[in-house]
Scaffold this active site. Structure first.
Site, PDB file in Angstrom:
ATOM      1  N   ASP A 155       0.813  -1.221   0.000  1.00 58.66           N
ATOM      2  CA  ASP A 155       0.000   0.000   0.000  1.00 58.66           C
ATOM      3  C   ASP A 155       0.844   1.268   0.000  1.00 58.66           C
ATOM      4  OD1 ASP A 155       0.898  -0.495   2.621  1.00 58.66           O
ATOM      5  OD2 ASP A 155      -1.082  -1.075   3.310  1.00 58.66           O
ATOM      6  N   GLU A 206      -9.873  -2.260   5.309  1.00 63.60           N
ATOM      7  CA  GLU A 206     -10.539  -1.978   6.570  1.00 63.60           C
ATOM      8  C   GLU A 206     -11.764  -2.889   6.735  1.00 63.60           C
ATOM      9  OE1 GLU A 206      -8.799  -0.296   8.456  1.00 63.60           O
ATOM     10  OE2 GLU A 206      -8.267   1.705   7.778  1.00 63.60           O
ATOM     11  N   HIS A 262      -7.249  -5.026  10.159  1.00 61.79           N
ATOM     12  CA  HIS A 262      -7.009  -4.815   8.728  1.00 61.79           C
ATOM     13  C   HIS A 262      -5.695  -5.473   8.316  1.00 61.79           C
ATOM     14  CE1 HIS A 262      -4.833  -0.662   9.395  1.00 61.79           C
ATOM     15  NE2 HIS A 262      -3.945  -1.617   9.322  1.00 61.79           N
ATOM     16  N   ASN A 318      -7.683  -3.022  14.194  1.00 64.33           N
ATOM     17  CA  ASN A 318      -9.044  -3.400  13.775  1.00 64.33           C
ATOM     18  C   ASN A 318      -9.019  -4.595  12.825  1.00 64.33           C
ATOM     19  OD1 ASN A 318      -8.025  -2.278  11.462  1.00 64.33           O
ATOM     20  ND2 ASN A 318      -9.555  -0.673  11.242  1.00 64.33           N
TER      21      ASN A 318
HETATM   22  C1  F6R Z   1       1.465  -1.568   6.134  1.00 62.82           C
HETATM   23  C2  F6R Z   1       0.147  -2.183   6.213  1.00 62.82           C
HETATM   24  C3  F6R Z   1      -0.657  -2.212   7.469  1.00 62.82           C
HETATM   25  C4  F6R Z   1       0.191  -2.458   8.727  1.00 62.82           C
HETATM   26  C5  F6R Z   1      -0.704  -2.439   9.970  1.00 62.82           C
HETATM   27  C6  F6R Z   1       0.105  -2.614  11.249  1.00 62.82           C
HETATM   28  O1  F6R Z   1       1.998  -1.683   4.842  1.00 62.82           O
HETATM   29  O2  F6R Z   1      -0.312  -2.645   5.228  1.00 62.82           O
HETATM   30  O3  F6R Z   1      -1.637  -3.216   7.361  1.00 62.82           O
HETATM   31  O4  F6R Z   1       0.829  -3.689   8.617  1.00 62.82           O
HETATM   32  O5  F6R Z   1      -1.395  -1.221  10.028  1.00 62.82           O
HETATM   33  O6  F6R Z   1       0.921  -1.503  11.424  1.00 62.82           O
HETATM   34  P1  F6R Z   1       2.075  -1.480  12.544  1.00 62.82           P
HETATM   35  O7  F6R Z   1       3.059  -2.508  12.153  1.00 62.82           O
HETATM   36  O8  F6R Z   1       2.641  -0.091  12.476  1.00 62.82           O
HETATM   37  O9  F6R Z   1       1.390  -1.788  13.835  1.00 62.82           O
END
Ligand code: F6R
Length: 237
Positions: free
Chosen positions: A62, A134, A129, A127
């Site tokens: 992303d 989401e 994701h 959450n």
């Molecule tokens: C990042 C991504 C997100 C993160 C998730 C956890 O490329 O796709 O799904 O993996 O938000 O983020 P952290 O590791 O910062 O807790």
């Protein structure tokens, strides 16, 4: 799902590195990569390793909409800092945050079709994701433009000066694009991920819990620390 419970994130990075290295040795050429706090220590181990990616392709999950790749908050900048400057790939793909939705969604799906992912790395949102998919995202979704939820904006504001600076949209690989990967390794650490881990592993497979789709994939390893595993039933700990 294969579940590995470790003492802390450092141990988790070692486990993930071993899987990364094994996939590389077994001929994986296309690596799906994640950003965020979770993979930072793994990327550190990869940077220090002897692994070479000069004949490999990377495809990131992303990118924020509206940020150029030179913006210090872009995932492009994150990847260069944590991995690509030290370990260049033959080709590295991230969504272009400045491109129009129509152009970018089509381009990224073409990239994914031409380079099927052998090994996909994932983090997990509080959450549940994965990527920026989401809760409520259809399981059949492919690359798309996402409106970030307040939970994600709140979780990610630590990387920005103030909450208003967090972009409101992102381009993300969809859940179906992620499920196409041959092997998936998801890492999650800390108490704040415990609910999402429980729902992902022991809850029903539902679009309200995007990561629960991984229960239906045949080759997923989940690496979690004890705090993230705290709500799991004993056979999963
Ligand atoms: C990042 C991504 C997100 C993160 C998730 C956890 O490329 O796709 O799904 O993996 O938000 O983020 P952290 O590791 O910062 O807790």
């Amino acid at each position: 799902m294969n579940i590995i419970v470790v003492k802390n994130a450092e141990q988790g990075a070692k486990e993930a590195f071993a899987l990364f290295e094994k996939a590389h040795q077994n001929g994986a050429k296309v690596f799906g990569l994640a950003t965020g706090g979770t993979p930072v220590s793994l990327y550190g181990l990869i940077r220090e390793s002897a692994l070479s990616f000069e004949d490999c392709v990377s495809i990131n999950l992303d990118e924020y909409v509206g940020l150029s790749k030179d913006n210090a908050h872009s995932y492009d900048a994150y990847m260069r800092e944590h991995l690509f400057n030290a370990k260049p790939f033959k080709q590295s793909f991230l969504p272009d945050g400045l491109a129009s939705e129509e152009t970018e969604v089509a381009r990224y799906e073409r990239v994914l079709q031409e380079n099927p992912i052998d090994f996909q790395l994932l983090g997990l949102g509080t959450n549940a994701h994965i990527g920026f998919n989401e809760p409520g995202t259809p399981f059949t979704q492919r690359t798309h433009k996402v409106a970030l939820t307040q939970a994600t904006i709140t979780a990610n504001k630590r990387y920005f000066e103030k909450e208003e600076d967090v972009p409101r949209y992102a381009y993300s690989m969809g859940l179906q694009s992620i499920m196409d990967a041959k092997e998936i390794v998801l890492m999650a650490y800390g108490e704040k991920k415990a609910n999402a881990i429980f729902d992902m592993i022991e809850g029903p497979v539902t679009e309200d819990v995007p990561a629960s789709i991984l229960q239906t994939h045949g080759n997923v390893t989940v690496i979690i620390d004890e705090a993230a595993a705290a709500l799991l039933s004993s056979e999963n700990q």
